[in-house]
Design a protein around this motif. Structure first.
Motif, short mmCIF file in Angstrom:
data_model
loop_
_atom_site.label_atom_id
_atom_site.label_comp_id
_atom_site.label_asym_id
_atom_site.label_seq_id
_atom_site.Cartn_x
_atom_site.Cartn_y
_atom_site.Cartn_z
N CYS A 66 -18.31 4.74 0.77
CA CYS A 66 -17.87 3.86 -0.32
C CYS A 66 -18.70 2.59 -0.47
O CYS A 66 -18.50 1.84 -1.43
CB CYS A 66 -16.36 3.56 -0.22
N GLN B 152 -10.26 -4.82 -3.40
CA GLN B 152 -9.06 -3.99 -3.55
C GLN B 152 -9.35 -2.49 -3.71
O GLN B 152 -8.75 -1.65 -3.06
CB GLN B 152 -8.21 -4.50 -4.71
N GLU B 153 -10.32 -2.21 -4.58
CA GLU B 153 -10.68 -0.82 -4.87
C GLU B 153 -11.17 -0.11 -3.58
O GLU B 153 -10.86 1.05 -3.35
CB GLU B 153 -11.80 -0.88 -5.91
N LYS B 154 -11.90 -0.85 -2.75
CA LYS B 154 -12.42 -0.26 -1.51
C LYS B 154 -11.29 -0.01 -0.51
O LYS B 154 -11.29 1.00 0.20
CB LYS B 154 -13.46 -1.19 -0.87
N LEU B 155 -10.33 -0.93 -0.46
CA LEU B 155 -9.19 -0.72 0.44
C LEU B 155 -8.40 0.52 0.02
O LEU B 155 -7.92 1.28 0.86
CB LEU B 155 -8.29 -1.96 0.47
N SER B 156 -8.28 0.72 -1.30
CA SER B 156 -7.58 1.91 -1.79
C SER B 156 -8.35 3.17 -1.43
O SER B 156 -7.75 4.17 -1.02
CB SER B 156 -7.41 1.85 -3.31
N TYR B 157 -9.66 3.11 -1.58
CA TYR B 157 -10.50 4.26 -1.20
C TYR B 157 -10.31 4.60 0.28
O TYR B 157 -10.14 5.76 0.65
CB TYR B 157 -11.97 3.96 -1.50
N ARG C 278 0.86 -1.19 0.00
CA ARG C 278 0.00 0.00 0.00
C ARG C 278 0.89 1.24 0.00
O ARG C 278 2.01 1.19 0.51
CB ARG C 278 -0.86 0.07 1.25
N ASP C 279 0.33 2.31 -0.48
CA ASP C 279 1.10 3.53 -0.65
C ASP C 279 1.19 4.33 0.65
O ASP C 279 0.63 5.41 0.77
CB ASP C 279 0.45 4.36 -1.76
N LEU D 48 -7.75 3.93 2.17
CA LEU D 48 -6.41 4.47 2.41
C LEU D 48 -6.32 5.93 1.96
O LEU D 48 -5.73 6.76 2.64
CB LEU D 48 -5.35 3.62 1.70
N GLU D 49 -6.95 6.24 0.81
CA GLU D 49 -6.99 7.64 0.37
C GLU D 49 -7.66 8.53 1.42
O GLU D 49 -7.35 9.71 1.52
CB GLU D 49 -7.78 7.75 -0.94
N TYR E 81 -3.26 8.38 10.14
CA TYR E 81 -4.14 7.35 9.57
C TYR E 81 -4.77 6.57 10.72
O TYR E 81 -4.08 6.24 11.69
CB TYR E 81 -3.34 6.37 8.71
#
Ligand SMILES: *Cc1c(COP(=O)(O)O)cnc(C)c1O
Length: 384
Positions: free
Chosen positions: A382, A338-343, A19-20, A345-346, A39
């Motif tokens: 989300c 995956q897309e939700k985990l990125s959301y 993750r970023d 994290l953003e 975070y």
């Protein structure tokens, strides 16, 4: 801007989907990046930092022990090790009277498998589909999911897998050659799947009748995560062997294999260099003291319920099911995760997957309601 990401990418094998985020510091339920952005940490080192990050009692215990004695081989006696052994026997189910100390979850399970073969003289093991028991050769043999296992075959022979919560399947699988049945009480990596009370009661009885040991893997569920000190307490369960690790020392690597009094292991048959080192033992003692004194089990039960109540205030059109015990929370989606985990994290929330379509939340048990409110707000954005 640092080179930390580039360095990790260059000098470590690419084992992990990264993750970023470069986390450099933690405080309670928060992680901070190099620019001091906060975070909310709903991963907690994968169910490890249950006390939150940098808990003052844990920090103090580690500092003091580091200045006193860090390592001590198991051929010598040690003050903090002996105290931890006593404490572990005290907090785990009453029939478990011995603790083998090691350094990780998978090592605790390896020892459990070896001790079960030694004690019963039988070769085979039965474990559950979608279960997860670790990455070393024995533990990965016990793990059903092909993606963890297949590339490393041939594995340890003698393992078979049954669907969870179907007692008739277990009855067929366990026979005179079964050394042990090994189960999680809430499958963690496998999607946050709680075991049913009548199933585990029947499994306990079946093992007793057929002379197989019951090994319970509480590596993820232990130390207050599910709203009890151990998940065994939800079921009034006495396993023959119980494995623990993850949150045991609040983040310092440690694990243990708890054994009932009948299981006797002869000298020289198993061992570890680092296991039972005073530094990790001091950390575990301090962590357990906080779990007890601050009644973290009750806190996990209450906050878990709060989380679910708040989350389900809105219609969640993208959610198929929510499964939860204490602060071990699985949100099964109708789509990939995956897309939700990125959301998330953003929006400065670190969360975990459990399989392809489950968001898993394992926040530190010290998380507060305001932080949960924020997590729920972002989840609402989300998932609706
Ligand atoms: C994490 C985990 C393990 C493996 O622990 P490691 O410390 O990563 O080796 C085993 N069993 C369960 C249930 C786990 O959650």
């Amino acid at each position: 801007m640092s080179d930390y990401k580039a360095l990790e990418e260059e000098f470590a094998p690419t084992l992990y989907p990264k993750r970023d985020l470069v986390a450099v510091r933690g405080e309670g339920a928060l992680l901070f990046d190099e620019n001091d952005n906060a975070y909310i940490d709903c991963a907690a080192g994968i169910g490890v930092a249950s006390l939150g990050h940098s808990h003052p009692k844990l920090v103090e215990a580690i500092q003091q022990q580091a200045a006193k004695l860090i390592t001590c081989p198991n051929i010598l006696y040690n003050d903090v090790r002996s105290e931890l052994l006593k404490k572990l026997v005290e907090v785990t189910p009453v029939n478990l009277t011995q603790a083998y100390l090691c350094n990780s979850g998978t090592e605790a399970n390896e020892a459990a498998l070896k001790f079960a073969r030694l004690h019963t003289g039988r070769p085979n093991f039965v474990t559950a589909m979608r279960g997860f028991h670790g990455r070393t050769m024995g533990s990965v043999s016990a793990t059903f999911t092909k993606k963890y296992r297949e590339a490393f075959e041939p594995l340890i022979p003698g393992f078979s897998y049954v669907p969870l919560n179907k007692i008739e399947k277990l009855e067929t699988a366990v026979d005179d050659n079964t050394a042990a049945v090994m189960l999680e009480l809430v499958q963690g990596e496998g999607g946050v799947n709680p075991i049913q009370a009548d199933y585990i009661a029947a499994a306990r009885e079946l093992c007793r009748q057929r002379g197989a040991l019951l090994i319970i893997d509480e590596i993820q569920t232990g130390f207050c995560r599910t709203g009890k000190f151990f998940a065994c307490e939800h079921f009034d369960l006495q396993p023959d062997i119980m494995t623990i690790a993850k949150a045991m020392a609040g983040g310092v690597p440690i694990g243990a294999t708890m054994l009932n009094a009948d299981i006797q292991i002869n000298p020289g048959l198993h061992g570890t260099t680092f296991g039972g080192n005073p530094l990790a033992c001091a950390a575990a003692l301090a962590a357990i003291e906080v779990y007890q004194n601050e009644d973290m089990a009750a806190r996990a039960a209450e906050l878990g319920e709060y989380f679910e109540t708040e989350l389900t205030r809105k219609e969640l059109s993208q959610v198929r099911a929510i499964r939860r015990l204490g602060l071990m929370i699985g949100i099964e989606l109708k789509q990939k995760v995956q897309e939700k985990l990125s959301y998330l994290l953003e929006h400065r929330i670190v969360a975990l997957p459990a399989g392809a379509n489950v968001i898993r939340m394992l926040p530190p048990l010290v998380i507060d309601k305001e932080q949960i409110d924020r997590v729920v707000e972002v989840l609402h954005d989300c998932l609706t």
